[in-house]
Design an enzyme around this catalytic site. Structure first.
Site, PDB file in Angstrom:
ATOM      1  N   HIS A   3       0.808  -1.231   0.000  1.00 22.29           N
ATOM      2  CA  HIS A   3       0.000   0.000   0.000  1.00 22.29           C
ATOM      3  C   HIS A   3       0.838   1.276   0.000  1.00 22.29           C
ATOM      4  CE1 HIS A   3      -3.624  -2.272   1.977  1.00 22.29           C
ATOM      5  NE2 HIS A   3      -3.411  -2.626   0.730  1.00 22.29           N
ATOM      6  N   GLU A  56      -3.439  -9.362  12.523  1.00 21.39           N
ATOM      7  CA  GLU A  56      -4.180  -9.905  11.379  1.00 21.39           C
ATOM      8  C   GLU A  56      -3.191 -10.481  10.375  1.00 21.39           C
ATOM      9  OE1 GLU A  56      -6.805  -6.950   9.657  1.00 21.39           O
ATOM     10  OE2 GLU A  56      -6.490  -7.781   7.653  1.00 21.39           O
ATOM     11  N   HIS A  95     -12.781  -2.374   5.333  1.00 19.14           N
ATOM     12  CA  HIS A  95     -12.780  -1.764   3.999  1.00 19.14           C
ATOM     13  C   HIS A  95     -11.781  -2.505   3.110  1.00 19.14           C
ATOM     14  CE1 HIS A  95      -8.977   0.826   4.963  1.00 19.14           C
ATOM     15  NE2 HIS A  95      -8.925  -0.353   5.535  1.00 19.14           N
TER      16      HIS A  95
END
Ligand code: PGA
Ligand code: ZN
Length: 446
Positions: free
Chosen positions: A164, A297, A375
């Site tokens: 990202h 996560e 999201h």
């Protein structure tokens, strides 16, 4: 309640937050026009439903979605309208019908982006047909009692790495969660204050060029070690007067740097830095000891089951499966059999219909897991997941930094929902540090 029919379904190619094409759907009924825009991931898992991208390499570098748009307008729309669904009856029949029409296990026939756009827009149309807000409609579809709501603790991704951003940080997301706030609105204020403080801190340490942001609105400074990121967060908490008000979540998104049965923490740097699974587990344990981490996560890759299972035996924090589970019941059942994790990341476009995502959430609750609504890195200004998180009653949600329109639209919607629940005198609980327990026993679950 008088039946409400779908009058028309239209679709169009629009842009997402990365400037890539995505699908927009408009469903028209006697109540009005209901729109939805589909999100898209970058660190996508191998087990996600398939979004259709056009073969035409001349347009948008082969990323166009005109075929998916055409599938909505020429296949799904006409079929649903002639099937004469009654929107007051709920979403399940509509989603089941589209799954049948597609006929593939991964929605590659019509495209998960086509199907999901219709599913989301129809959810809004169903809510309007029943004259309730979207979050209440979702709670009812979950089979929940709607006398009170648990608001989600927002997890703000304020430092971006992985695929990202352009820095050398291998871990994708460092999230801050205002667990010490008393409400969503106060939590968002705390996080926005820390975010501004973090910006000043980065300017001091690395200069102005370090405050450019990544896909999810977090900063992407020239750091590479997880401890550097965590130290920056601790300092920003302190400087903003919010020490003790926050917990931290980390999403390394490790499937992206898993190669030859090991993890290369230098995958974005000039030299590699390969760690064994055992070394990765040690690193996580050390970080959990040193910092107020409450959630981890995808610490291991989507098929590295042994590493997940071993880590879950001693993991003290919420262990969330994203790529591991892909919001898919088959993967959730497998992870439960193996005891690989204790929480589900819920991304509606990983499975392709709202109904299946709700079934995945209900399954996770049944297993005693928690659920974390998410999201995608490629988002739109559609706030759907804010209502989803409130309706599911899962106690926490991630939607990026308190920055960038497509991220803040979700947080702003949460504040709107909180305000309106309070104004109506409805029970509206902010779970704070009990965000996981909220997930397992939300006040509105019967
Ligand atoms: P993605 O990232 O949307 O690029 O997959 C989000 C995440 O990994 O949670
Ligand atoms: Zn993830």
């Amino acid at each position: 309640m008088p039946p409400v029919a779908i009058d028309s379904i239209r679709a169009a190619q629009r842009l997402d937050s990365r400037g890539k094409p995505t699908v927009q759907v408009e469903v028209t009924t006697s109540d009005g026009i209901f729109t939805a825009i589909v999100p898209s991931g970058a660190s996508k898992g191998d087990y996600e439903a398939i979004e259709l991208r056009d073969a035409d390499s001349e347009a948008f570098g082969g990323n166009g979605v005109l075929e998916a748009v055409q599938n909505v307008e020429e296949v799904i729309g006409p079929a649903l309208i002639s099937h004469r669904v009654d929107l007051t009856a709920g979403l399940k029949e509509i989603d089941d019908f589209m799954i049948q029409l597609d006929g593939t296990p991964d929605k590659s026939g019509l495209g998960a982006n086509a199907i999901l756009g219709v599913s989301m827009a129809c959810a809004r149309a169903c809510a309007a047909a029943r004259k309730v807000p979207l979050y209440e409609f979702i709670a009812r579809e979950m089979g929940s009692d709607t006398r009170g709501y648990t608001m989600p603790v927002p997890f703000f991704n304020v430092l971006n790495g992985g695929v990202h951003s352009g820095n050398a940080m291998s871990f994708q997301e460092f999230m801050i969660a205002p667990t010490g706030a008393k409400s969503v609105t106060q939590g968002i204020q705390y996080a926005a204050e820390v975010y501004q403080e973090l910006m000043s801190l980065l300017i001091e340490k690395f200069g102005k060029s370090s405050i450019g942001i990544g896909d999810e609105g977090g900063f992407a400074p020239p750091i590479s070690q997880p401890s550097e990121a965590l130290d920056l967060l601790m300092e920003a908490f302190q400087r903003s007067g919010h020490q003790g008000h926050f917990h931290i979540g980390i999403d390394p998104a490790s499937s992206e740097f898993f190669k030859d049965d090991a993890y290369d923490l230098g995958f974005k740097a000039s030299t590699s830095n390969v760690k064994t699974k055992g070394e990765m587990a040690d690193l996580y344990h050390e970080l959990i000891q040193r910092y107020p981490i409450a959630l981890l996560e995808d610490p291991f890759a989507q098929d590295d089951w042994d590493a997940w299972v071993a880590f879950n035996q001693t993991c003290q924090v919420e262990l969330v499966g994203d790529d591991l589970l892909a919001t898919n019941l088959v993967r959730i059942n497998k992870a439960n059999e193996k005891k690989a994790c204790n929480a589900l990341l819920l991304k509606i476009n990983q499975i392709g219909t709202v109904t299946e995502a709700l079934a995945a959430a209900n399954k996770a609750f049944e297993l005693g897991w928690s659920v974390f609504v998410s999201h995608r890195s490629g988002e739109s200004t559609d706030p759907f997941i804010a209502d989803l998180a409130v309706g599911v009653g899962c106690g926490h949600l991630k939607s990026g930094a308190p920055c960038r329109g497509e991220r803040v639209v979700k947080y702003n919607r949460l504040m709107d929902i909180e305000d309106s629940l309070i104004a109506q005198g409805q029970q509206c609980r902010y779970p704070g540090e009990h965000f996981r327990a909220a997930a397992m026993a939300p006040v509105h679950r019967g």
